[in-house]
Scaffold this motif. Structure first.
Motif, mmCIF file in Angstrom:
data_model
loop_
_atom_site.group_PDB
_atom_site.id
_atom_site.type_symbol
_atom_site.label_atom_id
_atom_site.label_comp_id
_atom_site.label_asym_id
_atom_site.label_seq_id
_atom_site.Cartn_x
_atom_site.Cartn_y
_atom_site.Cartn_z
ATOM 1 N N CYS A 44 41.274 32.048 38.400
ATOM 2 C CA CYS A 44 41.422 31.688 39.666
ATOM 3 C C CYS A 44 40.143 30.828 39.901
ATOM 4 N N THR A 81 43.407 40.416 43.888
ATOM 5 C CA THR A 81 43.324 41.173 42.535
ATOM 6 C C THR A 81 43.246 42.583 42.833
ATOM 7 N N TYR A 82 42.588 43.088 43.848
ATOM 8 C CA TYR A 82 42.340 44.480 44.045
ATOM 9 C C TYR A 82 43.579 45.181 44.345
ATOM 10 N N LEU A 113 41.960 35.543 47.072
ATOM 11 C CA LEU A 113 42.240 35.934 45.819
ATOM 12 C C LEU A 113 41.574 36.956 45.244
ATOM 13 N N ALA A 136 41.998 37.386 35.789
ATOM 14 C CA ALA A 136 42.221 36.944 36.949
ATOM 15 C C ALA A 136 41.055 36.073 37.513
ATOM 16 N N TRP A 137 40.065 36.876 37.779
ATOM 17 C CA TRP A 137 38.832 36.157 38.024
ATOM 18 C C TRP A 137 38.457 34.748 37.425
ATOM 19 N N LEU A 139 49.220 36.552 37.623
ATOM 20 C CA LEU A 139 47.979 35.546 38.601
ATOM 21 C C LEU A 139 47.231 34.752 37.754
ATOM 22 N N ALA A 140 46.606 35.289 36.675
ATOM 23 C CA ALA A 140 45.787 34.595 35.923
ATOM 24 C C ALA A 140 46.612 33.452 35.013
ATOM 25 N N ASN A 145 48.150 40.832 37.999
ATOM 26 C CA ASN A 145 46.785 40.311 37.784
ATOM 27 C C ASN A 145 47.060 39.262 36.648
ATOM 28 N N GLU A 160 42.614 42.892 33.002
ATOM 29 C CA GLU A 160 43.314 41.847 33.432
ATOM 30 C C GLU A 160 42.785 41.380 34.817
ATOM 31 N N ARG A 161 42.281 42.084 35.746
ATOM 32 C CA ARG A 161 41.543 41.762 36.831
ATOM 33 C C ARG A 161 40.264 40.880 36.319
#
Length: 371
Positions: free
Chosen positions: A179, A28-29, A24, A175-176, A39-40, A36, A171-172
């Motif tokens: 996740c 995200t990159y 994951l 997402a971190w 995904l979150a 992203n 947003e990344r």
């Protein structure tokens, strides 16, 4: 190594969680900011669907109010983040303290509902949990000065840490966070399912009378499962508050609770992997239906009627199709295909129903019992 992983469930789950986390992180990159964010959102939904899967599929309790439990977590996060922010707290504690408060507050609400519904089952328990979807919006209206009424509350969220760089996408970072919460939820629930308490849950689901005669405290088991499921829903609600940076009662309606339950059934009830499919559907299907509504080219009046109702109709249609074609859900279909593939890949001598020229090894009765 394989035998070691087979014997140690915790180690196996830790390795799977670590591998999923690395995958994951790399994903995200490669995704755009909007993907992203999706995904979150999926990870936030997964916290709720995983807990609901354990509640419905493994303990046999039906809940129609998990959307309201997510609202409890979201509102708790909003109130706690404002309180912590007013005291000048910054950094990781501004994120962690409200999340912990959201989990604890929702677990308490789940404990109250679980105690009230420990002796109920079927439609009676569903009716009890359904009242949550009525009570929570009513509370936000009654205490409009503190909870913002229909307008809701804004959520204090800090940007990504400066150590990641000034241009690091928010947003990344979201997402971190989401996740990480989802992976932690899946890890804890997977170990719970494979523990002794997990066996007690399934015993209560299969036959309460037999479970009680076996020495299992049925009421206590039901309450604990409801508390755990509510806590994961509260975590998901807190993550959603971080993503949207606002909380309002309209985001956690009865339809949303129905979506959660239908997603669990479509994904594969009783399977944590099915909860992943369900969370994916919760994100993907609304986008598909929105695109479908745009392509229809309808009048503004018809578009207004389709807004929201089309998603529910598509979800219901998918639920009917899944129930008819593969009743065990998407994960049940994936498992069946995987088992058939493994069987077709075996050498002919190892397939069931075939004979070999070699005599089978003899075993003693004690060895067969150990196996």
């Amino acid at each position: 190594m394989i035998e070691l992983l087979a014997r140690h469930t915790l180690l196996r789950h830790l390795l799977v969680t670590l591998a999923a986390g690395v995958a994951l992180l790399a994903l995200t990159y490669t995704l755009s900011p909007y993907r992203n964010y999706q995904l979150a959102t999926m990870a936030a939904y997964l916290c709720a669907t995983a807990g609901l899967t354990v509640l419905v599929g493994l303990s046999g309790q039906l809940s129609l109010g998990h959307g309201a439990l997510m609202a409890v977590g979201a509102y708790t996060y909003a109130l706690m983040s404002a309180e912590v922010g007013d005291r000048g707290t910054t950094g990781p504690m501004l994120l962690l303290l409200p999340l912990v408060a959201a989990v604890v507050a929702t677990a308490i609400v789940g404990g109250i509902v679980g105690l009230a519904g420990a002796r109920l089952f079927g439609p009676y328990l569903a009716g009890l949990t359904l009242t949550l979807t009525i009570v929570v919006p009513a509370i936000t209206t009654t205490f409009a000065d503190q909870l913002g009424g229909d307008q809701g509350l804004s959520v204090l969220v800090e940007p990504a840490p400066a150590s990641l760089g000034i241009t690091f996408p928010l947003e990344r970072w979201q997402a971190w966070i989401a996740c990480a919460a989802a992976l932690l939820t899946m890890l804890l629930l997977a170990n719970l399912v494979h523990s002794r308490f997990g066996r007690e849950m399934r015993a209560v689901r299969d036959d309460e009378v037999a479970a009680r005669l076996s020495g299992i405290n049925v009421q206590r088991t039901k309450v604990i499962v409801f508390v755990v499921s509510a806590a994961t829903a509260g975590l998901g609600g807190g993550i959603l508050a971080i993503l949207t940076q606002s909380v309002s009662p309209g985001a956690f309606s009865l339809a949303f609770s129905l979506f959660l339950l239908m997603a669990v059934v479509i994904g594969g009830i009783g399977s944590l992997a099915g909860a992943v499919w369900g969370a994916l559907l919760l994100v993907a299907l609304p986008e598909i239906t929105d695109s479908l509504a745009d392509n229809i080219g309808s009048s503004p009046q018809l578009a207004e009627r389709l807004d929201g109702n089309l998603s529910l109709a598509v979800f219901g249609l998918v639920l009917i199709l899944v129930t008819i074609v593969f009743p065990r859900g998407i994960q049940g279909l994936v498992s069946a295909v995987s088992q058939r593939t493994r069987r077709s890949g075996r050498p002919p001598s190892s397939r069931p129903g075939t004979t070999t020229t070699e005599d089978p090894p003899t075993t003693t009765s004690s060895e067969s019992i150990d196996a």
